[in-house]
Design a protein around this motif. Structure first.
Motif, PDB file in Angstrom:
ATOM      1  N   SER A  77      27.103  58.687 -20.677  1.00  0.00           N
ATOM      2  CA  SER A  77      26.951  60.080 -20.260  1.00  0.00           C
ATOM      3  C   SER A  77      26.046  60.833 -21.230  1.00  0.00           C
ATOM      4  N   LEU A  78      24.936  61.331 -20.734  1.00  0.00           N
ATOM      5  CA  LEU A  78      24.026  62.120 -21.575  1.00  0.00           C
ATOM      6  C   LEU A  78      24.672  63.441 -22.008  1.00  0.00           C
ATOM      7  N   PRO A  79      25.327  64.196 -21.115  1.00  0.00           N
ATOM      8  CA  PRO A  79      25.982  65.434 -21.571  1.00  0.00           C
ATOM      9  C   PRO A  79      27.039  65.175 -22.641  1.00  0.00           C
ATOM     10  N   LEU A  80      27.815  64.106 -22.476  1.00  0.00           N
ATOM     11  CA  LEU A  80      28.824  63.782 -23.485  1.00  0.00           C
ATOM     12  C   LEU A  80      28.161  63.438 -24.819  1.00  0.00           C
ATOM     13  N   GLN A  81      27.074  62.670 -24.764  1.00  0.00           N
ATOM     14  CA  GLN A  81      26.386  62.281 -25.993  1.00  0.00           C
ATOM     15  C   GLN A  81      25.771  63.488 -26.693  1.00  0.00           C
ATOM     16  N   LEU A 127      27.813  55.167 -26.043  1.00  0.00           N
ATOM     17  CA  LEU A 127      26.510  54.517 -26.144  1.00  0.00           C
ATOM     18  C   LEU A 127      26.567  53.039 -25.777  1.00  0.00           C
ATOM     19  N   GLN A 128      27.618  52.353 -26.178  1.00  0.00           N
ATOM     20  CA  GLN A 128      27.728  50.920 -25.919  1.00  0.00           C
ATOM     21  C   GLN A 128      28.589  50.608 -24.699  1.00  0.00           C
ATOM     22  N   GLU A 129      29.046  51.661 -23.998  1.00  0.00           N
ATOM     23  CA  GLU A 129      29.831  51.514 -22.771  1.00  0.00           C
ATOM     24  C   GLU A 129      31.063  50.632 -23.000  1.00  0.00           C
ATOM     25  N   LYS A 130      31.802  50.954 -24.066  1.00  0.00           N
ATOM     26  CA  LYS A 130      33.027  50.238 -24.388  1.00  0.00           C
ATOM     27  C   LYS A 130      34.218  51.079 -23.961  1.00  0.00           C
ATOM     28  N   VAL A 131      34.963  50.559 -22.991  1.00  0.00           N
ATOM     29  CA  VAL A 131      36.070  51.331 -22.419  1.00  0.00           C
ATOM     30  C   VAL A 131      37.178  51.595 -23.430  1.00  0.00           C
ATOM     31  N   PRO A 132      37.652  50.608 -24.212  1.00  0.00           N
ATOM     32  CA  PRO A 132      38.754  50.896 -25.150  1.00  0.00           C
ATOM     33  C   PRO A 132      38.402  51.983 -26.165  1.00  0.00           C
ATOM     34  N   ARG A 154      34.025  56.202 -14.227  1.00  0.00           N
ATOM     35  CA  ARG A 154      32.873  55.425 -13.750  1.00  0.00           C
ATOM     36  C   ARG A 154      32.849  54.044 -14.373  1.00  0.00           C
ATOM     37  N   MET A 155      33.108  53.974 -15.684  1.00  0.00           N
ATOM     38  CA  MET A 155      33.069  52.681 -16.361  1.00  0.00           C
ATOM     39  C   MET A 155      34.143  51.735 -15.838  1.00  0.00           C
ATOM     40  N   VAL A 156      35.361  52.244 -15.690  1.00  0.00           N
ATOM     41  CA  VAL A 156      36.461  51.392 -15.239  1.00  0.00           C
ATOM     42  C   VAL A 156      36.232  50.938 -13.805  1.00  0.00           C
ATOM     43  N   ASN A 157      35.742  51.832 -12.954  1.00  0.00           N
ATOM     44  CA  ASN A 157      35.461  51.439 -11.570  1.00  0.00           C
ATOM     45  C   ASN A 157      34.333  50.424 -11.503  1.00  0.00           C
ATOM     46  N   LYS A 158      33.344  50.554 -12.390  1.00  0.00           N
ATOM     47  CA  LYS A 158      32.269  49.563 -12.430  1.00  0.00           C
ATOM     48  C   LYS A 158      32.806  48.199 -12.832  1.00  0.00           C
ATOM     49  N   LEU A 159      33.670  48.172 -13.855  1.00  0.00           N
ATOM     50  CA  LEU A 159      34.251  46.903 -14.296  1.00  0.00           C
ATOM     51  C   LEU A 159      35.102  46.284 -13.205  1.00  0.00           C
ATOM     52  N   ALA A 160      35.865  47.128 -12.495  1.00  0.00           N
ATOM     53  CA  ALA A 160      36.701  46.604 -11.418  1.00  0.00           C
ATOM     54  C   ALA A 160      35.841  46.042 -10.288  1.00  0.00           C
ATOM     55  N   THR A 161      34.766  46.753  -9.938  1.00  0.00           N
ATOM     56  CA  THR A 161      33.860  46.269  -8.893  1.00  0.00           C
ATOM     57  C   THR A 161      33.165  44.983  -9.326  1.00  0.00           C
ATOM     58  N   HIS A 162      32.719  44.941 -10.565  1.00  0.00           N
ATOM     59  CA  HIS A 162      32.054  43.747 -11.094  1.00  0.00           C
ATOM     60  C   HIS A 162      32.997  42.547 -11.072  1.00  0.00           C
ATOM     61  N   PHE A 163      34.263  42.781 -11.415  1.00  0.00           N
ATOM     62  CA  PHE A 163      35.247  41.706 -11.407  1.00  0.00           C
ATOM     63  C   PHE A 163      35.464  41.175  -9.992  1.00  0.00           C
ATOM     64  N   ARG A 164      35.546  42.088  -9.006  1.00  0.00           N
ATOM     65  CA  ARG A 164      35.751  41.643  -7.622  1.00  0.00           C
ATOM     66  C   ARG A 164      34.532  40.896  -7.103  1.00  0.00           C
ATOM     67  N   LEU A 165      33.312  41.349  -7.469  1.00  0.00           N
ATOM     68  CA  LEU A 165      32.105  40.654  -7.043  1.00  0.00           C
ATOM     69  C   LEU A 165      32.017  39.260  -7.654  1.00  0.00           C
TER      70      LEU A 165
END
Length: 207
Positions: free
Chosen positions: A41-45, A104-109, A165-176
């Motif tokens: 997220s640019l605004p968050l950064q 920046l590194q898109e790390k969910v934890p 967004r990150m968690v949904n992306k990971l969930a979608t990636h896992f299902r794919l």
């Protein structure tokens, strides 16, 4: 430097539980692969960047005001304010580090840890400093506390959206990945069912 593995697993599990959108079952468009999607997220950064420069000013202003009014405070509030200053300083260093790493590194934890520290610790502390009149709040203190509270409120909202967004992306990636694996290594049981269905269909049509 990274979070301990047990803590990372707990934060990952928490993120999947809280931020996963159960209504979303796959990519928004057919064939849309989320691998190349930038989720930082640019605004968050930008908020974190300005927060890094603002915090020393907040800390210095608060310490100067505390020194000026220290003799007028009760022993109870003296202890509370000194403890708060120590805790806030430690929490802020950890919080900003996790925010930078997670975004920046898109790390969910890491981003989940940043969100929890902001929502459950830092924001309540600043609101306490802002609204407790027993602390004999000075105009400069009130001004810097308001700015800090606005930073924290914005970061809570922005980090929540980014985590979702990150968690949904990971969930979608896992299902794919599961679907691709199934196409590459089909289960024989599925083929046997398919053959039986074709046999029943042929038998139903008859000669």
């Amino acid at each position: 430097m990274s979070l301990p593995q047990p803590l990372r697993r707990r934060l990952s599990s928490f993120s999947r539980t809280v931020f996963t959108d159960s209504r979303r079952t796959g990519p928004q468009y057919p064939g849309d692969r989320p691998d190349n999607e930038m989720l930082s997220s640019l605004p968050l950064q930008m908020s974190l960047y300005f927060n890094v420069y603002f915090f020393p000013f907040w800390w210095l202003s608060t310490v100067v005001m505390l020194q000026l009014k220290y003799s007028f405070l009760s022993d109870y509030y003296k202890f509370i304010l000194v403890t708060i200053m120590i805790l806030t300083s430690l929490i802020e260093v950890i919080r900003l580090y996790l925010g930078y790493m997670g975004n920046l590194q898109e790390k969910v934890p890491e981003l989940a840890g940043f969100w929890l520290l902001t929502l459950l610790l830092q924001l309540p502390i600043i609101l306490f400093l802002l609204f407790n009149e027993g602390l004999k709040i000075q105009p400069l203190e009130r001004a810097v506390h308001i700015i800090f509270a606005l930073f924290l409120t914005f970061q809570v909202i922005a980090a929540f959206i980014t985590l979702k967004r990150m968690v949904n992306k990971l969930a979608t990636h896992f299902r794919l990945n599961e679907f691709d694996h199934l196409e590459e290594h089909p289960v024989p049981y599925f083929y046997s069912l398919d053959k039986e269905e074709r046999a029943v269909s042929v038998a139903g049509r008859g000669p």
